[in-house]
Design a protein around this motif. Sequence first.
Motif, PDB file in Angstrom:
ATOM      1  N   LEU A   1      63.699 -48.125 -45.240  1.00  0.00           N
ATOM      2  CA  LEU A   1      63.762 -48.645 -43.885  1.00  0.00           C
ATOM      3  C   LEU A   1      62.613 -49.611 -43.644  1.00  0.00           C
ATOM      4  CD1 LEU A   1      64.339 -45.285 -41.948  1.00  0.00           C
ATOM      5  CD2 LEU A   1      66.025 -46.666 -43.198  1.00  0.00           C
ATOM      6  N   TYR A   2      62.914 -50.723 -42.948  1.00  0.00           N
ATOM      7  CA  TYR A   2      61.903 -51.700 -42.559  1.00  0.00           C
ATOM      8  C   TYR A   2      61.893 -51.766 -41.040  1.00  0.00           C
ATOM      9  CZ  TYR A   2      62.290 -52.813 -47.474  1.00  0.00           C
ATOM     10  OH  TYR A   2      62.316 -52.713 -48.850  1.00  0.00           O
ATOM     11  N   VAL A   3      60.733 -51.480 -40.445  1.00  0.00           N
ATOM     12  CA  VAL A   3      60.627 -51.279 -39.007  1.00  0.00           C
ATOM     13  C   VAL A   3      59.571 -52.223 -38.442  1.00  0.00           C
ATOM     14  CG1 VAL A   3      60.208 -49.610 -37.165  1.00  0.00           C
ATOM     15  CG2 VAL A   3      61.250 -48.856 -39.325  1.00  0.00           C
ATOM     16  N   GLY A   4      59.945 -53.014 -37.440  1.00  0.00           N
ATOM     17  CA  GLY A   4      59.001 -53.849 -36.711  1.00  0.00           C
ATOM     18  C   GLY A   4      58.571 -53.146 -35.434  1.00  0.00           C
TER      19      GLY A   4
ATOM     20  N   VAL B   1      49.343 -46.541 -37.516  1.00  0.00           N
ATOM     21  CA  VAL B   1      50.541 -46.737 -38.336  1.00  0.00           C
ATOM     22  C   VAL B   1      50.702 -48.191 -38.746  1.00  0.00           C
ATOM     23  CG1 VAL B   1      53.059 -46.619 -38.332  1.00  0.00           C
ATOM     24  CG2 VAL B   1      51.716 -44.727 -37.393  1.00  0.00           C
ATOM     25  N   GLY B   2      50.616 -49.138 -37.779  1.00  0.00           N
ATOM     26  CA  GLY B   2      50.801 -50.547 -38.090  1.00  0.00           C
ATOM     27  C   GLY B   2      51.976 -51.147 -37.357  1.00  0.00           C
ATOM     28  N   GLN B   3      52.150 -52.468 -37.556  1.00  0.00           N
ATOM     29  CA  GLN B   3      53.160 -53.221 -36.825  1.00  0.00           C
ATOM     30  C   GLN B   3      54.371 -53.620 -37.677  1.00  0.00           C
ATOM     31  OE1 GLN B   3      49.621 -53.722 -36.099  1.00  0.00           O
ATOM     32  NE2 GLN B   3      50.350 -52.148 -34.688  1.00  0.00           N
ATOM     33  N   VAL B   4      54.274 -53.504 -38.983  1.00  0.00           N
ATOM     34  CA  VAL B   4      55.439 -53.551 -39.874  1.00  0.00           C
ATOM     35  C   VAL B   4      55.283 -52.385 -40.842  1.00  0.00           C
ATOM     36  CG1 VAL B   4      56.759 -54.858 -41.576  1.00  0.00           C
ATOM     37  CG2 VAL B   4      55.603 -56.072 -39.723  1.00  0.00           C
ATOM     38  N   VAL B   5      56.338 -51.569 -40.933  1.00  0.00           N
ATOM     39  CA  VAL B   5      56.234 -50.343 -41.720  1.00  0.00           C
ATOM     40  C   VAL B   5      57.466 -50.219 -42.611  1.00  0.00           C
ATOM     41  CG1 VAL B   5      55.843 -47.860 -41.643  1.00  0.00           C
ATOM     42  CG2 VAL B   5      55.066 -49.288 -39.736  1.00  0.00           C
ATOM     43  N   LYS B   6      57.245 -49.918 -43.879  1.00  0.00           N
ATOM     44  CA  LYS B   6      58.341 -49.552 -44.783  1.00  0.00           C
ATOM     45  C   LYS B   6      58.334 -48.044 -44.933  1.00  0.00           C
ATOM     46  CE  LYS B   6      60.226 -50.163 -49.444  1.00  0.00           C
ATOM     47  NZ  LYS B   6      60.123 -50.895 -50.741  1.00  0.00           N
ATOM     48  N   LEU B   7      59.489 -47.439 -44.670  1.00  0.00           N
ATOM     49  CA  LEU B   7      59.609 -45.985 -44.688  1.00  0.00           C
ATOM     50  C   LEU B   7      60.635 -45.548 -45.727  1.00  0.00           C
ATOM     51  CD1 LEU B   7      59.781 -45.324 -40.828  1.00  0.00           C
ATOM     52  CD2 LEU B   7      57.756 -45.155 -42.302  1.00  0.00           C
ATOM     53  N   ASP B   8      60.338 -44.431 -46.385  1.00  0.00           N
ATOM     54  CA  ASP B   8      61.256 -43.812 -47.338  1.00  0.00           C
ATOM     55  C   ASP B   8      61.781 -42.521 -46.701  1.00  0.00           C
ATOM     56  OD1 ASP B   8      62.605 -42.567 -49.367  1.00  0.00           O
ATOM     57  OD2 ASP B   8      60.999 -42.737 -50.852  1.00  0.00           O
TER      58      ASP B   8
ATOM     59  N   GLY C   1      52.426 -57.605 -32.217  1.00  0.00           N
ATOM     60  CA  GLY C   1      53.436 -56.877 -32.966  1.00  0.00           C
ATOM     61  C   GLY C   1      54.724 -57.645 -33.092  1.00  0.00           C
ATOM     62  N   VAL C   2      55.848 -56.908 -33.198  1.00  0.00           N
ATOM     63  CA  VAL C   2      57.112 -57.480 -33.646  1.00  0.00           C
ATOM     64  C   VAL C   2      58.238 -57.135 -32.666  1.00  0.00           C
ATOM     65  CG1 VAL C   2      58.822 -57.455 -35.508  1.00  0.00           C
ATOM     66  CG2 VAL C   2      56.375 -57.340 -36.056  1.00  0.00           C
ATOM     67  N   TRP C   3      58.981 -58.150 -32.252  1.00  0.00           N
ATOM     68  CA  TRP C   3      60.215 -57.981 -31.482  1.00  0.00           C
ATOM     69  C   TRP C   3      61.442 -58.338 -32.329  1.00  0.00           C
ATOM     70  CZ3 TRP C   3      55.802 -57.854 -29.051  1.00  0.00           C
ATOM     71  CH2 TRP C   3      55.701 -57.318 -27.776  1.00  0.00           C
ATOM     72  N   ALA C   4      61.257 -59.215 -33.303  1.00  0.00           N
ATOM     73  CA  ALA C   4      62.364 -59.683 -34.139  1.00  0.00           C
ATOM     74  C   ALA C   4      62.709 -58.641 -35.200  1.00  0.00           C
ATOM     75  CB  ALA C   4      61.985 -61.007 -34.808  1.00  0.00           C
ATOM     76  N   THR C   5      63.958 -58.664 -35.651  1.00  0.00           N
ATOM     77  CA  THR C   5      64.406 -57.760 -36.714  1.00  0.00           C
ATOM     78  C   THR C   5      64.053 -58.354 -38.073  1.00  0.00           C
ATOM     79  OG1 THR C   5      66.195 -56.837 -35.385  1.00  0.00           O
ATOM     80  CG2 THR C   5      66.468 -56.741 -37.773  1.00  0.00           C
ATOM     81  N   PRO C   6      63.397 -57.603 -38.946  1.00  0.00           N
ATOM     82  CA  PRO C   6      63.019 -58.141 -40.257  1.00  0.00           C
ATOM     83  C   PRO C   6      64.221 -58.635 -41.055  1.00  0.00           C
ATOM     84  CG  PRO C   6      61.878 -56.069 -39.814  1.00  0.00           C
ATOM     85  CD  PRO C   6      62.902 -56.232 -38.730  1.00  0.00           C
TER      86      PRO C   6
END
Length: 541
Positions: free
Chosen positions: A383-386, A399-406, A429-434
């Motif tokens: 998962l890639y989360v903004g 945690v951060g502003q872009v996170v890769k989750l397993d 941070g991020v509003w757009a979808t990666p």
Amino acid sequence: MLAGVALIAGGAGILALGGGEVDQRDATTSVDSATSATATTGSAPTSAAAATAAPTTASFEGWGDPAGVGQPYPGEVPGLLTFRGNPSRTFYGSGPVPTDPEILWSFPDTAMCTTEELGTSVSVITAPPIVDPETGEPAPDPTATTATTIVPEERVWCGTGWTGQPAVWEPGDDRTWVAFGAYDSAVHWLDGATGERLLPDLPVGDIIKGSVTVDPDGYPLLYTGARDDVLRIIALDRPEPTVLWTLHAHDVSPTMWNNDWDGSPLVLDDWLLEGGENSWFHAVKLNRTTGADGLVTVDPELTWSTPGWDDELLAAIGDREVSIENSVSIHRDTVYFANSGGLVQGWDLGPLRRGEGEPTRTFRYWVGEDVDASVVVDEDGMLYVGVEWEKDRDRAREVGQVVKLDPSKPDDPVVWAFHEEVRDGVDAGVWATPGLWRDLVIVPFESGHIRAFDRATGAVRWELKLAGPTWASPVIVDDVLIQGDCAGELHAFDLGDGSTTPTERWSVQLGGCVESTPAVWGGRIYVGSRGGYLHAIGDPT
């Protein structure tokens, strides 16, 4: 200077449409990867005809086939049918990308706008203050009273906004259809070649911020929400678009936030999957069919729903801002979504799909801040989360502003995270979808920075700076990044092999902040801006 990266271990047949051309009705004015590449490349086919439904893995049964990552929506209809194109939110359209584009047409003749009436509470002192004779300063008057009055104000919404990506599809009538909702509080259906209306506009009760979804199985149906409490199913095989069914935000309870519907629904095997700003996830059995008169019918049932929050989240954030504004994603029967409280969840819908019982939650992770961007899922289920930055929470700093989750490691899911430099009281941070492309994940930030991360390690490969805020999600077709900015420019960048900063091919001025995500199909780009119009961009004919 780049901020640091934290590495942490651990079928209904062909769509038949009614109606035809009608006179244009002016709005009031106001102040990828498909058949030519592997699923991991993120590049799109070179023609619209090539963008047919991707083959599914023979051994896979269920929703969210991993082989479908980067591929068109599975189903009968070629097109860009929902926000970011498919159930994993990883299909960006079909080329070729224009090489020397201009605006070919703009819709409508005058700007699409809605004026919102607001009210501001103002306290008014009903008696003049007493002046202190020693200081000459006003002093409280114990006999004075205050009253509250409402001062009327207006807010004008024009054009299209976040996420606002048009749906583009080829139903088999030798035309390319374009459909979108806009800030004039209406849904529109246009001929992609000319910009002329194919059906009359459908007014709704408030502005539409999200992206519509076209039925992938050939039924003449369109699915959309609005900011007016209502999620709609609309039939397109009548002379006028006809609402067949509605789901109201308060049809479930308790609701925790508001009644907007911003997410773009998913339609899979006669099911509709959608999250709402009422803070609930909904699974609706559609029961689509064609009646004796040849017209499409639906008999939907809200079969299952679940709150997007839990007591642990409410205790952690201290408020009720837990709306689901993103478009849900799905991978191997597990649906993923996040909310304004920063809770990322996965629910196994397999029992529901098979008729064997209710779904179960299989994944929970709190990122600490609002997540409006859709959760993107790659072919391996990562998962890639903004993540936004609004409330200055310690958890978001951690945690951060872009996170890769397993999600296969629910107790320790963070693969890597990127921490943007943030300042107290300043949105970041991020509003757009990666966007996924080859071995990169490309992410626009509120600040105007566009950063490309190595998907495996999270290392920043390259960075661009555009006029922020950059809310439009990146679109990557034919190894070209198409990105809007808030100076009203739509840019195209040649990504090359991805190892170095891309070079700009061209830009087109659209006359208003480009919050909406572009739709690329068959050599044209369809995109709206806050300037009030939807534009078709392409090479001169």
